[in-house]
Design a protein around this motif. Structure first.
Motif, PDB file in Angstrom:
ATOM      1  N   VAL A  45      -6.773 -14.808 -11.034  1.00 29.00           N
ATOM      2  CA  VAL A  45      -6.004 -13.650 -11.483  1.00 29.00           C
ATOM      3  C   VAL A  45      -6.085 -12.633 -10.354  1.00 29.00           C
ATOM      4  O   VAL A  45      -7.189 -12.273  -9.920  1.00 29.00           O
ATOM      5  N   ILE A  46      -4.926 -12.190  -9.862  1.00 26.26           N
ATOM      6  CA  ILE A  46      -4.920 -11.260  -8.740  1.00 26.26           C
ATOM      7  C   ILE A  46      -4.072 -10.031  -9.049  1.00 26.26           C
ATOM      8  O   ILE A  46      -3.076 -10.113  -9.772  1.00 26.26           O
ATOM      9  N   PRO A  47      -4.462  -8.883  -8.483  1.00 23.22           N
ATOM     10  CA  PRO A  47      -3.553  -7.743  -8.525  1.00 23.22           C
ATOM     11  C   PRO A  47      -2.471  -7.990  -7.466  1.00 23.22           C
ATOM     12  O   PRO A  47      -2.764  -8.579  -6.413  1.00 23.22           O
ATOM     13  N   LYS A  48      -1.256  -7.582  -7.724  1.00 21.68           N
ATOM     14  CA  LYS A  48      -0.205  -7.726  -6.724  1.00 21.68           C
ATOM     15  C   LYS A  48      -0.431  -6.750  -5.566  1.00 21.68           C
ATOM     16  O   LYS A  48       0.018  -7.003  -4.449  1.00 21.68           O
ATOM     17  N   TYR A  49      -1.146  -5.686  -5.832  1.00 19.07           N
ATOM     18  CA  TYR A  49      -1.516  -4.718  -4.795  1.00 19.07           C
ATOM     19  C   TYR A  49      -2.511  -5.389  -3.848  1.00 19.07           C
ATOM     20  O   TYR A  49      -3.501  -5.965  -4.297  1.00 19.07           O
ATOM     21  N   HIS A  50      -2.270  -5.314  -2.537  1.00 19.84           N
ATOM     22  CA  HIS A  50      -3.177  -5.943  -1.586  1.00 19.84           C
ATOM     23  C   HIS A  50      -4.372  -5.049  -1.286  1.00 19.84           C
ATOM     24  O   HIS A  50      -4.226  -3.887  -0.940  1.00 19.84           O
ATOM     25  N   GLY A  51      -5.545  -5.615  -1.428  1.00 17.11           N
ATOM     26  CA  GLY A  51      -6.784  -4.978  -1.020  1.00 17.11           C
ATOM     27  C   GLY A  51      -7.821  -6.068  -0.881  1.00 17.11           C
ATOM     28  O   GLY A  51      -7.818  -7.027  -1.654  1.00 17.11           O
ATOM     29  N   GLU A  52      -8.694  -5.943   0.116  1.00 17.80           N
ATOM     30  CA  GLU A  52      -9.685  -6.992   0.359  1.00 17.80           C
ATOM     31  C   GLU A  52     -10.779  -7.010  -0.699  1.00 17.80           C
ATOM     32  O   GLU A  52     -11.194  -8.067  -1.140  1.00 17.80           O
ATOM     33  N   LYS A  53     -11.274  -5.819  -1.070  1.00 17.93           N
ATOM     34  CA  LYS A  53     -12.402  -5.732  -1.995  1.00 17.93           C
ATOM     35  C   LYS A  53     -12.021  -4.905  -3.214  1.00 17.93           C
ATOM     36  O   LYS A  53     -11.075  -4.122  -3.182  1.00 17.93           O
ATOM     37  N   LEU A  54     -12.792  -5.058  -4.264  1.00 13.91           N
ATOM     38  CA  LEU A  54     -12.542  -4.345  -5.518  1.00 13.91           C
ATOM     39  C   LEU A  54     -12.385  -2.845  -5.277  1.00 13.91           C
ATOM     40  O   LEU A  54     -11.521  -2.201  -5.872  1.00 13.91           O
ATOM     41  N   THR A  55     -13.203  -2.294  -4.381  1.00 14.08           N
ATOM     42  CA  THR A  55     -13.159  -0.849  -4.107  1.00 14.08           C
ATOM     43  C   THR A  55     -11.898  -0.426  -3.356  1.00 14.08           C
ATOM     44  O   THR A  55     -11.637   0.766  -3.223  1.00 14.08           O
ATOM     45  N   ASP A  56     -11.098  -1.378  -2.873  1.00  9.11           N
ATOM     46  CA  ASP A  56      -9.844  -1.074  -2.170  1.00  9.11           C
ATOM     47  C   ASP A  56      -8.638  -1.020  -3.109  1.00  9.11           C
ATOM     48  O   ASP A  56      -7.534  -0.701  -2.668  1.00  9.11           O
ATOM     49  N   ILE A  57      -8.830  -1.368  -4.368  1.00  9.44           N
ATOM     50  CA  ILE A  57      -7.715  -1.477  -5.319  1.00  9.44           C
ATOM     51  C   ILE A  57      -7.707  -0.272  -6.254  1.00  9.44           C
ATOM     52  O   ILE A  57      -8.745   0.063  -6.834  1.00  9.44           O
ATOM     53  N   PRO A  58      -6.541   0.377  -6.421  1.00 10.83           N
ATOM     54  CA  PRO A  58      -6.475   1.483  -7.386  1.00 10.83           C
ATOM     55  C   PRO A  58      -6.782   0.982  -8.803  1.00 10.83           C
ATOM     56  O   PRO A  58      -6.442  -0.158  -9.149  1.00 10.83           O
ATOM     57  N   ASP A  59      -7.429   1.827  -9.594  1.00  8.99           N
ATOM     58  CA  ASP A  59      -7.821   1.441 -10.952  1.00  8.99           C
ATOM     59  C   ASP A  59      -6.652   0.913 -11.778  1.00  8.99           C
ATOM     60  O   ASP A  59      -6.808  -0.046 -12.527  1.00  8.99           O
ATOM     61  N   ASP A  60      -5.471   1.534 -11.626  1.00  8.67           N
ATOM     62  CA  ASP A  60      -4.338   1.110 -12.464  1.00  8.67           C
ATOM     63  C   ASP A  60      -3.832  -0.289 -12.104  1.00  8.67           C
ATOM     64  O   ASP A  60      -3.092  -0.894 -12.872  1.00  8.67           O
TER      65      ASP A  60
END
Length: 137
Positions: A45-60
């Motif tokens: 399961v992935i967010p479509k928003y690209h970020g390497e680590k959990l802390t790089d992804i916006p909460d929403d």
């Protein structure tokens, strides 16, 4: 950031440049079968928003990850399973795009194997750590 996204296999899957066995899709989330499964039904399961680590992804962009992993567990019929999310090479992350694994554990041979190297501590050390972390929350 753009060059990392351009070379990111999961971003290519989101864009449709690389095919996948898509199990769920919404505006912010995509879930698909892992092509190197540890067990039958192993999915990502992935967010479509690209970020390497959990802390790089916006909460929403994170809010659907666990609910979708839960739906996958139910859909596979897995009664025992692991939900796993790794950050960094030392923590066994292989693809530099946040992803959550839903890994059915049907028997001791299939699924995720885990070591749990417990560390010795004491109440004074835990209290100091608690105060340090709590002050930053």
């Amino acid at each position: 950031m753009a060059s990392k996204m351009a070379s990111c296999i999961f971003c290519k899957i989101v864009k449709g440049d690389i095919p996948c066995f898509k199990l769920f899709e919404s505006e912010k989330t995509l879930a698909f079968l892992d092509i190197n499964p540890l067990s039958r039904g192993h999915a990502l399961v992935i967010p479509k928003y690209h970020g390497e680590k959990l802390t790089d992804i916006p909460d929403d962009s994170l809010v659907e990850l666990l609910p979708v992993a839960k739906k996958l567990a139910l859909a596979t019929g897995a009664t025992e399973y692991n939900i796993l999310q790794n950050n960094g090479r030392g923590a066994h992350q292989e693809v530099d795009h946040v992803h959550v694994h839903m890994i059915p554990k049907p028997n001791p041979e299939e699924g995720l194997g885990i070591r749990w190297p417990q560390q010795k501590t004491d109440m004074d050390t835990l209290k100091a750590l608690y105060e340090e972390i709590k002050s930053k929350m």
